[in-house]
Enzyme design. Sequence first.
Site, short mmCIF file in Angstrom:
data_model
loop_
_atom_site.label_atom_id
_atom_site.label_comp_id
_atom_site.label_asym_id
_atom_site.label_seq_id
_atom_site.Cartn_x
_atom_site.Cartn_y
_atom_site.Cartn_z
N SER A 126 0.75 3.05 -1.82
CA SER A 126 -0.60 3.17 -2.68
C SER A 126 -1.42 3.75 -1.74
CB SER A 126 -0.77 1.88 -3.15
OG SER A 126 -2.36 1.92 -3.64
N TYR A 137 -3.87 -6.60 -3.32
CA TYR A 137 -2.72 -5.48 -3.65
C TYR A 137 -2.60 -4.56 -2.48
CZ TYR A 137 -0.61 -1.46 -5.88
OH TYR A 137 0.17 -0.49 -5.99
N LYS A 165 0.89 -3.69 -0.01
CA LYS A 165 1.24 -2.38 0.40
C LYS A 165 1.22 -2.11 2.10
CE LYS A 165 2.47 -1.34 -3.89
NZ LYS A 165 3.79 -1.39 -4.10
#
Length: 250
Positions: A35, A60, A64
């Site tokens: 991402s 999040y 990643k």
Amino acid sequence: MEQQQPLKYYRNNFYSLINIITAFNSNLKLVFSSSCTVYGQPDSLPVTEFAAVKKAESPYGNTKQIAEEILQETCAVTPDLKVIALRYFNPVGAHKSALIGELPIGVPQNLIPFVTQSAIGKRGAITVFGNDYNTPDGSAIRDYIHVVDLAKAHVAAIKKLETKSDANYEVYNIGTGKGSSVLEIINAFEKSTGEKLNYVIGPRREGDVEQTYGDVTKSNKELNWKAELGVEEMMSSAWNWEKYLRDNPF
């Protein structure tokens, strides 16, 4: 949600990755869904794959970052493992058939599903989180990419993995190379669908960066891939999917 329940993101994103690598006993070619959140708020735009990875703005994004570190370190000691990490920017839209699209569980956390659900009457007014950013219209800017272009990027990455390469770990930005603000997206939706949206301005949201969009030169050259579909096509396909859901309830 991720700010309040970070352990769900860590559990889902780490357990699954480690289990897959372990199950294949390292004899694996893997396209990893990374991402643009790994960049945090970039120092300069468009951000390249060589930019410094800064502190993530969200759980999040941190998963990643760490997942990429796990893969890179494992590749360094496992020659049979070949990985391409695709750093998605903001995938939106649906297949042109309107048979495949995005259906979040509960209240959507991303902009486009909330836009389409608001337009069709499932939700109330759209909240634009902040209009005081240092951007032309004050709203946050993102690099939106059509999901069909994203799918084609995966095919290109798989083909790349099948070729001989000195490197067994590579990263690529997957986006359009240009940014659109939240208000520009709202206008594009109205223009492409003819639907009028109801929106309000709210405070900035924790975990959001001001603006980010990617330099996609490397993916264009090395993957022989380029995004082809524009913002209006993203909006119209997302709207057709929403109408399909309305007309074909589960």
